[in-house]
Design an enzyme around this catalytic site. Structure first.
Site, PDB file in Angstrom:
ATOM      1  N   PHE A 154     -54.166 -10.820   7.222  1.00  0.00           N
ATOM      2  CA  PHE A 154     -53.503 -10.263   6.335  1.00  0.00           C
ATOM      3  C   PHE A 154     -54.235  -9.607   4.952  1.00  0.00           C
ATOM      4  O   PHE A 154     -53.774  -9.421   3.900  1.00  0.00           O
ATOM      5  CB  PHE A 154     -52.235 -11.052   5.595  1.00  0.00           C
ATOM      6  CG  PHE A 154     -51.057 -10.657   6.657  1.00  0.00           C
ATOM      7  CD1 PHE A 154     -50.978 -11.033   7.937  1.00  0.00           C
ATOM      8  CD2 PHE A 154     -49.910  -9.613   5.954  1.00  0.00           C
ATOM      9  CE1 PHE A 154     -49.754 -10.790   8.570  1.00  0.00           C
ATOM     10  CE2 PHE A 154     -48.972  -9.169   6.768  1.00  0.00           C
ATOM     11  CZ  PHE A 154     -48.884 -10.015   8.056  1.00  0.00           C
ATOM     12  N   CYS A 211     -38.547  -6.142   7.434  1.00  0.00           N
ATOM     13  CA  CYS A 211     -38.674  -7.654   6.515  1.00  0.00           C
ATOM     14  C   CYS A 211     -39.171  -7.299   5.035  1.00  0.00           C
ATOM     15  O   CYS A 211     -38.660  -7.623   4.249  1.00  0.00           O
ATOM     16  CB  CYS A 211     -39.285  -8.497   7.554  1.00  0.00           C
ATOM     17  SG  CYS A 211     -38.307  -9.159   8.865  1.00  0.00           S
ATOM     18  N   VAL A 224     -34.109 -10.653  16.364  1.00  0.00           N
ATOM     19  CA  VAL A 224     -34.505 -12.233  16.377  1.00  0.00           C
ATOM     20  C   VAL A 224     -33.501 -13.187  17.427  1.00  0.00           C
ATOM     21  O   VAL A 224     -33.988 -13.773  18.051  1.00  0.00           O
ATOM     22  CB  VAL A 224     -34.152 -12.508  14.826  1.00  0.00           C
ATOM     23  CG1 VAL A 224     -33.755 -14.079  14.785  1.00  0.00           C
ATOM     24  CG2 VAL A 224     -35.100 -12.027  13.941  1.00  0.00           C
ATOM     25  N   LYS A 278     -45.730  -0.481  12.797  1.00  0.00           N
ATOM     26  CA  LYS A 278     -47.073  -1.254  13.332  1.00  0.00           C
ATOM     27  C   LYS A 278     -46.961  -1.260  14.741  1.00  0.00           C
ATOM     28  O   LYS A 278     -45.832  -0.921  15.289  1.00  0.00           O
ATOM     29  CB  LYS A 278     -46.928  -2.726  12.647  1.00  0.00           C
ATOM     30  CG  LYS A 278     -45.759  -3.567  13.448  1.00  0.00           C
ATOM     31  CD  LYS A 278     -45.874  -5.010  12.993  1.00  0.00           C
ATOM     32  CE  LYS A 278     -44.995  -5.952  13.768  1.00  0.00           C
ATOM     33  NZ  LYS A 278     -45.359  -7.487  13.075  1.00  0.00           N
ATOM     34  N   GLY A 332     -44.313  -1.646   5.852  1.00  0.00           N
ATOM     35  CA  GLY A 332     -42.980  -1.344   6.174  1.00  0.00           C
ATOM     36  C   GLY A 332     -42.186  -2.308   7.182  1.00  0.00           C
ATOM     37  O   GLY A 332     -42.554  -3.503   7.028  1.00  0.00           O
ATOM     38  N   ARG A 363     -37.948   1.031  10.818  1.00  0.00           N
ATOM     39  CA  ARG A 363     -37.532   0.673   9.579  1.00  0.00           C
ATOM     40  C   ARG A 363     -38.552   0.880   8.546  1.00  0.00           C
ATOM     41  O   ARG A 363     -39.854   0.246   8.552  1.00  0.00           O
ATOM     42  CB  ARG A 363     -36.599  -0.503   9.670  1.00  0.00           C
ATOM     43  CG  ARG A 363     -35.558  -0.367  10.487  1.00  0.00           C
ATOM     44  CD  ARG A 363     -34.681  -1.508  10.559  1.00  0.00           C
ATOM     45  NE  ARG A 363     -35.006  -2.561  11.712  1.00  0.00           N
ATOM     46  CZ  ARG A 363     -34.626  -3.608  11.930  1.00  0.00           C
ATOM     47  NH1 ARG A 363     -33.707  -4.021  11.440  1.00  0.00           N
ATOM     48  NH2 ARG A 363     -34.971  -4.287  12.831  1.00  0.00           N
ATOM     49  N   LYS A 401     -38.756 -18.775   3.437  1.00  0.00           N
ATOM     50  CA  LYS A 401     -38.757 -17.675   4.527  1.00  0.00           C
ATOM     51  C   LYS A 401     -39.028 -16.488   3.254  1.00  0.00           C
ATOM     52  O   LYS A 401     -39.927 -15.538   3.461  1.00  0.00           O
ATOM     53  CB  LYS A 401     -37.236 -17.463   5.215  1.00  0.00           C
ATOM     54  CG  LYS A 401     -37.120 -15.880   5.845  1.00  0.00           C
ATOM     55  CD  LYS A 401     -38.339 -15.804   6.603  1.00  0.00           C
ATOM     56  CE  LYS A 401     -38.371 -14.377   7.114  1.00  0.00           C
ATOM     57  NZ  LYS A 401     -39.404 -14.041   8.274  1.00  0.00           N
ATOM     58  N   LEU A 440     -41.031 -14.987  13.138  1.00  0.00           N
ATOM     59  CA  LEU A 440     -41.627 -14.287  14.246  1.00  0.00           C
ATOM     60  C   LEU A 440     -42.040 -12.798  13.907  1.00  0.00           C
ATOM     61  O   LEU A 440     -41.546 -12.156  12.866  1.00  0.00           O
ATOM     62  CB  LEU A 440     -40.777 -14.038  15.576  1.00  0.00           C
ATOM     63  CG  LEU A 440     -39.497 -13.138  15.560  1.00  0.00           C
ATOM     64  CD1 LEU A 440     -39.773 -11.861  15.544  1.00  0.00           C
ATOM     65  CD2 LEU A 440     -38.500 -13.669  16.466  1.00  0.00           C
ATOM     66  N   LYS A 441     -43.225 -12.234  14.467  1.00  0.00           N
ATOM     67  CA  LYS A 441     -43.554 -11.051  14.171  1.00  0.00           C
ATOM     68  C   LYS A 441     -43.141 -10.073  15.330  1.00  0.00           C
ATOM     69  O   LYS A 441     -43.664 -10.448  16.447  1.00  0.00           O
ATOM     70  CB  LYS A 441     -45.163 -10.916  14.102  1.00  0.00           C
ATOM     71  CG  LYS A 441     -45.700 -11.995  12.872  1.00  0.00           C
ATOM     72  CD  LYS A 441     -47.264 -11.610  12.685  1.00  0.00           C
ATOM     73  CE  LYS A 441     -47.792 -12.353  14.121  1.00  0.00           C
ATOM     74  NZ  LYS A 441     -48.001 -13.657  14.359  1.00  0.00           N
TER      75      LYS A 441
HETATM   76  N1  LIG Z   1     -36.902  -8.215  13.088  1.00  0.00           N
HETATM   77  C1  LIG Z   1     -37.841  -9.428  12.681  1.00  0.00           C
HETATM   78  O1  LIG Z   1     -38.996  -9.113  12.728  1.00  0.00           O
HETATM   79  C2  LIG Z   1     -37.282 -10.435  11.648  1.00  0.00           C
HETATM   80  C3  LIG Z   1     -38.240 -11.638  11.495  1.00  0.00           C
HETATM   81  C4  LIG Z   1     -37.614 -12.652  10.973  1.00  0.00           C
HETATM   82  C5  LIG Z   1     -36.566 -12.835  10.391  1.00  0.00           C
HETATM   83  N2  LIG Z   1     -35.686 -11.489  10.553  1.00  0.00           N
HETATM   84  C6  LIG Z   1     -34.267 -11.814   9.853  1.00  0.00           C
HETATM   85  O2  LIG Z   1     -33.627 -12.057  10.772  1.00  0.00           O
HETATM   86  C7  LIG Z   1     -32.129 -11.215  10.731  1.00  0.00           C
HETATM   87  C8  LIG Z   1     -31.879 -10.304  11.927  1.00  0.00           C
HETATM   88  O3  LIG Z   1     -32.799  -9.362  11.962  1.00  0.00           O
HETATM   89  P1  LIG Z   1     -33.115  -8.434  13.189  1.00  0.00           P
HETATM   90  O4  LIG Z   1     -34.432  -7.705  13.088  1.00  0.00           O
HETATM   91  O5  LIG Z   1     -32.746  -9.132  14.341  1.00  0.00           O
HETATM   92  O6  LIG Z   1     -31.712  -7.490  13.143  1.00  0.00           O
HETATM   93  P2  LIG Z   1     -30.903  -6.342  14.102  1.00  0.00           P
HETATM   94  O7  LIG Z   1     -30.395  -5.648  13.426  1.00  0.00           O
HETATM   95  O8  LIG Z   1     -32.074  -6.065  15.356  1.00  0.00           O
HETATM   96  O9  LIG Z   1     -30.014  -7.232  14.833  1.00  0.00           O
HETATM   97  C9  LIG Z   1     -28.857  -7.587  14.305  1.00  0.00           C
HETATM   98  C10 LIG Z   1     -27.691  -7.610  15.645  1.00  0.00           C
HETATM   99  O10 LIG Z   1     -26.501  -8.359  14.937  1.00  0.00           O
HETATM  100  C11 LIG Z   1     -25.593  -7.709  15.434  1.00  0.00           C
HETATM  101  N3  LIG Z   1     -24.269  -7.956  14.544  1.00  0.00           N
HETATM  102  C12 LIG Z   1     -23.861  -7.642  13.429  1.00  0.00           C
HETATM  103  N4  LIG Z   1     -22.662  -7.999  13.022  1.00  0.00           N
HETATM  104  C13 LIG Z   1     -22.219  -8.738  14.132  1.00  0.00           C
HETATM  105  C14 LIG Z   1     -21.034  -9.659  14.306  1.00  0.00           C
HETATM  106  N5  LIG Z   1     -20.193  -9.880  13.604  1.00  0.00           N
HETATM  107  N6  LIG Z   1     -21.035 -10.477  15.506  1.00  0.00           N
HETATM  108  C15 LIG Z   1     -21.989 -10.215  16.464  1.00  0.00           C
HETATM  109  N7  LIG Z   1     -22.889  -9.432  16.402  1.00  0.00           N
HETATM  110  C16 LIG Z   1     -23.098  -8.760  14.982  1.00  0.00           C
HETATM  111  C17 LIG Z   1     -25.687  -6.319  15.389  1.00  0.00           C
HETATM  112  O11 LIG Z   1     -25.021  -5.559  16.310  1.00  0.00           O
HETATM  113  C18 LIG Z   1     -27.240  -6.241  15.936  1.00  0.00           C
HETATM  114  O12 LIG Z   1     -27.284  -6.105  17.416  1.00  0.00           O
HETATM  115  C19 LIG Z   1     -32.363 -10.519   9.409  1.00  0.00           C
HETATM  116  O13 LIG Z   1     -32.127 -11.199   8.419  1.00  0.00           O
HETATM  117  C20 LIG Z   1     -33.762 -10.391   9.441  1.00  0.00           C
HETATM  118  O14 LIG Z   1     -34.363 -10.681   8.091  1.00  0.00           O
HETATM  119  C21 LIG Z   1     -36.018 -10.287  11.173  1.00  0.00           C
END
Ligand SMILES: NC(=O)c1ccc[n+]([C@@H]2O[C@H](COP(=O)([O-])OP(=O)(O)OC[C@H]3O[C@@H](n4cnc5c(N)ncnc54)[C@H](O)[C@@H]3O)[C@@H](O)[C@H]2O)c1
Length: 456
Positions: A262, A273, A11, A334, A270, A341, A217, A163-164
Site C-alpha cells: 500500500f 469502502c 460481501v 481497481k 476509490g 464506485r 474495521k 476482503l479485497k
Molecule cells: N465491497 C467490498 O469490498 C467490501 C469489503 C469489506 C466490507 N464491505 C462492507 O460490506 C457491506 C456490504 O457491502 P457490498 O459491497 O457487499 O454491498 P452491495 O451493495 O454489493 O450488496 C448489498 C446487497 O444487500 C441487498 N439488500 C439491501 N437491503 C436488503 C434487505 N433488507 N434484505 C436483503 N437484502 C438487502 C442489496 O440488494 C444488495 O444486493 C458494506 O457495509 C461494506 O462497507 C464491503
C-alpha cells in the site's frame, strides 16, 4: 452449520459461497428479486475472479441456495449474517437504514434461537442498535400472543469483513485475520468453530469485544487510505524536486516498521469502502466533539489526487481540449473488478469532457457499469470499445487509469501507430521502468514531470 447470509452483494455472495465450500448449508438472501432470479440461473451479478465456479459447485452440491424469503432462510438457521450496504449519507455518516431494516425483519421472522452477526461495516454501537431492534420486534410478537417468540434467545456479534474486491475468494479463504467481536463466551465459541477451517495456517482469529471489532474495521481502512494519500502527497514533492517516487517507495518500504504494501502512488483511491469509511470515521469523531485533522487531510489529498492527471493533460495540451479525443485504459476503481464506485475515472472523464474533449474508453469488465455512471454524458462525448488498441485511433494521448494485467506490457509500436501523437499519461506508474521517451513517447507518470520523447 446452517447459515443465512442477508444481502447478496460482494460481501454476502463471497461469504455465503465460502462458508458453503467448507460444508455449511447456506442460504443467501436478497431483497432484489432480479438479482436472486439471476443467481438461480447461475448468472453472477458481479465480476469477481473464481466466484462463478464456486457458486455453481456450491449450488450443485445443494449447500448453497438463494432466496428473497428471509423467513424461509432463517428456519433452522443457527447464524444469520447481515451483509447489506452501509452507504455514505450526505453528511458523511454511514447510512444504517438497510442494516436496521434487516434487524427489524429478523425480529419479525426468526423462528428459533439465533446468533446475528454484523458483517457490514458499521459505526461503533450498531450491534447494540441491532439488538434493540430485534428485541423490540420479539416483544411485539410476544405481546400479540406469539408465545414461542417470547422464548427465543438471540445474541448480536460483530465480524467485520476485510476482503479485497478482485481477490475476495482468496482473502476470505485465507484471511490475514478473522476479527470476532462478541460479548458472550458461547457466541465466541460458535463463531470460532465456524471460522476454524479458515485459520488453520497460523492466521489469527482475534476474539474481542463488539465495539473494538466495529472500530477495528474503520481503523484498518483509514490506515490503508492514509498510506495511499501519504505516498500521493510525497509523490507531488518528488515531482518538483526531481526525486523518483519509485526509489523512495523501495527505500522506505524495506524498513520493516513500514513495510512495502500500500505504498503505490496513483490517481487516487476509490471503491465502495475507503472513501465512505474514512468519511464515516470522521463523522463518528465529530459526534464525540473530536477534531479529525489527519483523516480530513487524507480525504483532501485524495480529492486533489483525482485531478492530478487532468492537470498534467492541460499542462501538455493547454486549457481547451476542444476537438481532442483521449483514449482511456481502465475505468474500474481497481483491477479485477467491475466496481465503479468512487473510481478516479468518474472525475477524470468529466473534467476532460468539461474542457471540450471526447473520451474513447476500454475496460476489460467495467464498461457496463460505466455506462450507468456516465448515462448523462451527451452522445458522442464518450464511447466504449471492446479492444484496447481501438481506443487509441486518432487520440491525442493514452491515459492509463486502472492497472489491469492486460495493460502491463502492451505493444508500444501499435500504440504509437494508432495515436495521433505519441503521448502517455500513466496514472498507475505501470511503464516507469520502460524508458518510453527513448522510444519516442512523451511520457508522464505520477510523481514525475512529463518527459519528452526523442523523435526521429
Ligand atoms: N465491497 C467490498 O469490498 C467490501 C469489503 C469489506 C466490507 N464491505 C462492507 O460490506 C457491506 C456490504 O457491502 P457490498 O459491497 O457487499 O454491498 P452491495 O451493495 O454489493 O450488496 C448489498 C446487497 O444487500 C441487498 N439488500 C439491501 N437491503 C436488503 C434487505 N433488507 N434484505 C436483503 N437484502 C438487502 C442489496 O440488494 C444488495 O444486493 C458494506 O457495509 C461494506 O462497507 C464491503
Amino acid at each position: 452449520m446452517q447459515i443465512a447470509v442477508i444481502g447478496s452483494g460482494y460481501v454476502g455472495l463471497v461469504t455465503g459461497t465460502c462458508f458453503a465450500q467448507m460444508g455449511n448449508r447456506v442460504t443467501c438472501v436478497d431483497s432484489d428479486e432480479a438479482k436472486i432470479r439471476r443467481l438461480w440461473h447461475g448468472d453472477i451479478p458481479i465480476y469477481e475472479p473464481g466466484l462463478a465456479a464456486m457458486i455453481r459447485s456450491g449450488s450443485d452440491a445443494g449447500d448453497l441456495s438463494f432466496t428473497t424469503d428471509l423467513a424461509a432462510a432463517l428456519r433452522g438457521a443457527e447464524i444469520a449474517f447481515i451483509a447489506v450496504g452501509t452507504p455514505m449519507k450526505e453528511d458523511g455518516s454511514a447510512d444504517l437504514q438497510y442494516v436496521l431494516a434487516v434487524a427489524e425483519e429478523i425480529g419479525q421472522k426468526m423462528s428459533g434461537d439465533l446468533i446475528v452477526v454484523d458483517k457490514s461495516t458499521v459505526p461503533v454501537g450498531t450491534a447494540d442498535k441491532v439488538r434493540e431492534t430485534i428485541r423490540r420486534q420479539l416483544d411485539r410478537r410476544a405481546a400479540a400472543g406469539d408465545t414461542a417468540a417470547a422464548a427465543y434467545r438471540f445474541d448480536v456479534a460483530s465480524n467485520p469483513e476485510f476482503l479485497k474486491e478482485g481477490a475476495a475468494i482468496a482473502d476470505f479463504m485465507r484471511p490475514d485475520r478473522v476479527v470476532l467481536g462478541v460479548n458472550s463466551p458461547e457466541t465466541g465459541r460458535v463463531l470460532s468453530h465456524l471460522y476454524e477451517p479458515f485459520v488453520r495456517r497460523d492466521n489469527a482469529l482475534l476474539l474481542m469485544d463488539v465495539r473494538s471489532a466495529e472500530m477495528t474495521k474503520y481503523a484498518a481502512n483509514a490506515m490503508l487510505a492514509t498510506r495511499i494519500s501519504f505516498m500521493n502527497e510525497i509523490s507531488r514533492l518528488c515531482e518538483k524536486v526531481g526525486a523518483d517516487i519509485g526509489h523512495v517507495r523501495a527505500g522506505i518500504g524495506s524498513d520493516r516498521r513500514i513495510g512495502t504494501a500500500f505504498l503505490f502512488p496513483g490517481c487516487g483511491y476509490g471503491g465502495s469502502c475507503f472513501p465512505k469509511d474514512v468519511q464515516a470515521l470522521i463523522h463518528m469523531m465529530l459526534e464525540y466533539d473530536l477534531p479529525a485533522p489527519l483523516l480530513n487531510a487524507v480525504e483532501e489529498v485524495n480529492r486533489v489526487q483525482k485531478e492530478v492527471l487532468v492537470e498534467k493533460v492541460i499542462e501538455r495540451f493547454g486549457d481547451s481540449l476542444v476537438g481532442r479525443v483521449f483514449a482511456l485504459w481502465g475505468l474500474a476503481f481497481k483491477p479485477n473488478t467491475d466496481d465503479m464506485r468512487q473510481a478516479p475515472s468518474l472525475v477524470i472523464v468529466r473534467r476532460l469532457i468539461e474542457r471540450g474533449a471526447a473520451i474513447r474508453a476500454f475496460d476489460p469488465e467495467a464498461v457496463e457499469q460505466a455506462k450507468i455512471y456516465f448515462d448523462d454524458i451527451p452522445e458522442g462525448k464518450i464511447s466504449y470499445v471492446s479492444n484496447k488498441y481501438d481506443a487509441l485511433n486518432g487520440a491525442s494521448a493514452l491515459l492509463l487509469l486502472t492497472e489491469w494485467n492486460v495493460f502491463r506490457s502492451p505493444d508500444f509500436d501499435e500504440i504509437k501507430e494508432r495515436l495521433r501523437e505519441p503521448v502517455i499519461f500513466d496514472g498507475r506508474n505501470q511503464y516507469v521502468n520502460l524508458d518510453l521517451p527513448s522510444r519516442g513517447f512523451d511520457y508522464c507518470a505520477i510523481g514525475s514531470p512529463m518527459r519528452r520523447g526523442m523523435r526521429d
